[in-house]
Design an enzyme around this catalytic site. Structure first.
Site, short mmCIF file in Angstrom:
data_model
loop_
_atom_site.label_atom_id
_atom_site.label_comp_id
_atom_site.label_asym_id
_atom_site.label_seq_id
_atom_site.Cartn_x
_atom_site.Cartn_y
_atom_site.Cartn_z
N HIS A 116 14.59 -58.46 4.68
CA HIS A 116 15.98 -58.83 4.40
C HIS A 116 16.89 -58.50 5.58
O HIS A 116 17.65 -59.35 6.06
CB HIS A 116 16.45 -58.07 3.14
CG HIS A 116 17.85 -58.37 2.74
ND1 HIS A 116 18.15 -59.13 1.62
CD2 HIS A 116 19.05 -58.01 3.27
CE1 HIS A 116 19.46 -59.23 1.50
NE2 HIS A 116 20.03 -58.55 2.49
N GLU A 117 16.81 -57.27 6.06
CA GLU A 117 17.69 -56.86 7.16
C GLU A 117 17.29 -57.53 8.48
O GLU A 117 18.14 -57.87 9.30
CB GLU A 117 17.68 -55.33 7.30
CG GLU A 117 18.23 -54.59 6.10
CD GLU A 117 19.65 -55.01 5.71
OE1 GLU A 117 20.41 -55.38 6.62
OE2 GLU A 117 19.97 -54.99 4.51
#
Length: 225
Positions: free
Chosen positions: A26-27
């Site tokens: 996600h990051e």
């Protein structure tokens, strides 16, 4: 001890592995899209990487296990580098949630392939439990991050869609939005506001995944989920 956890104690290893993958990807997705639009901030801070150590927030990860919601370390983004800040901002914000939806789909693909190529689902209960959690948690993270509350990605997307005058007002009341979100998330209100979104959303996306992978199911002796 189990009564204080959001997940059964026996599934905690699966949850931890899932979060390591889900938060990291996600990051990384945020950092990668920002970099592609010309912002080197995340890259310069060592965040353009798939190393979990660069992205995990220990307390935020622990809170998911205990309370059912939490966070990773937000990727720094400097909109000054974007030629089109609104468009780039939206794409950077949505990249994280979309990455979780892709992970959920890939998890379902792998599970279907395991069945297709002879994994005995009756004796591999742990495998089913892992992939079930992997798929559900990633879909939940997709939905959770699209909620229009600060500091979630959904709020940032909404912010970039608003005219400048409304955007300025949203910034003024952002701290109240965070407080409102926390009240909803940690009180029984979540059962009426957030839980229905999760329940409907998870079932919806699993049905879509299932329809896309239906040809594979036809070649197996069993179904999935």
């Amino acid at each position: 001890m189990e009564q204080f956890l959001a997940f059964p104690l026996s599934t905690i290893p699966y949850v931890v592995v899932t979060l390591l993958i889900a938060f990291t990807v996600h990051e990384f997705a945020h950092a990668y899209v920002a970099y592609k639009f010309g912002d080197p901030t995340a890259k310069n801070q060592g965040r353009l990487t798939l190393s979990p150590l660069s992205h995990l927030d220990p307390f935020g990860t622990l809170l998911i296990i205990i309370a059912g919601f939490g966070w990773a370390r937000p990727v720094p983004v400097n909109r000054f580098y974007f030629k089109n800040p609104r468009l780039a901002g939206i794409l950077v914000s949505i990249a994280g949630p979309i990455s979780n939806l892709i992970l959920a789909f890939l998890g379902m693909v792998i599970w279907y392939l395991c069945i297709r190529f002879g994994v005995d689902t009756g004796t591999s209960e742990w495998l089913y439990e892992f992939f079930n959690l992997f798929i559900v948690i990633n879909v939940v993270l997709f939905l959770f991050n699209l909620l229009p509350f600060p500091p979630l990605d959904g709020y940032r997307i909404l912010e970039d869609l608003m005219p400048n005058d409304i955007r300025a007002k949203m910034t003024q009341y952002e701290s109240w939005g965070i407080l409102m979100f926390l009240i909803i998330a940690i009180t029984p209100l979540s059962d009426y506001v957030i839980a229905p979104i999760y329940n409907i959303g998870v079932e919806f996306f699993i049905r879509i995944f299932d329809s896309l992978l239906h040809p594979i199911i036809q070649l197996t002796i069993g179904g999935l989920l």
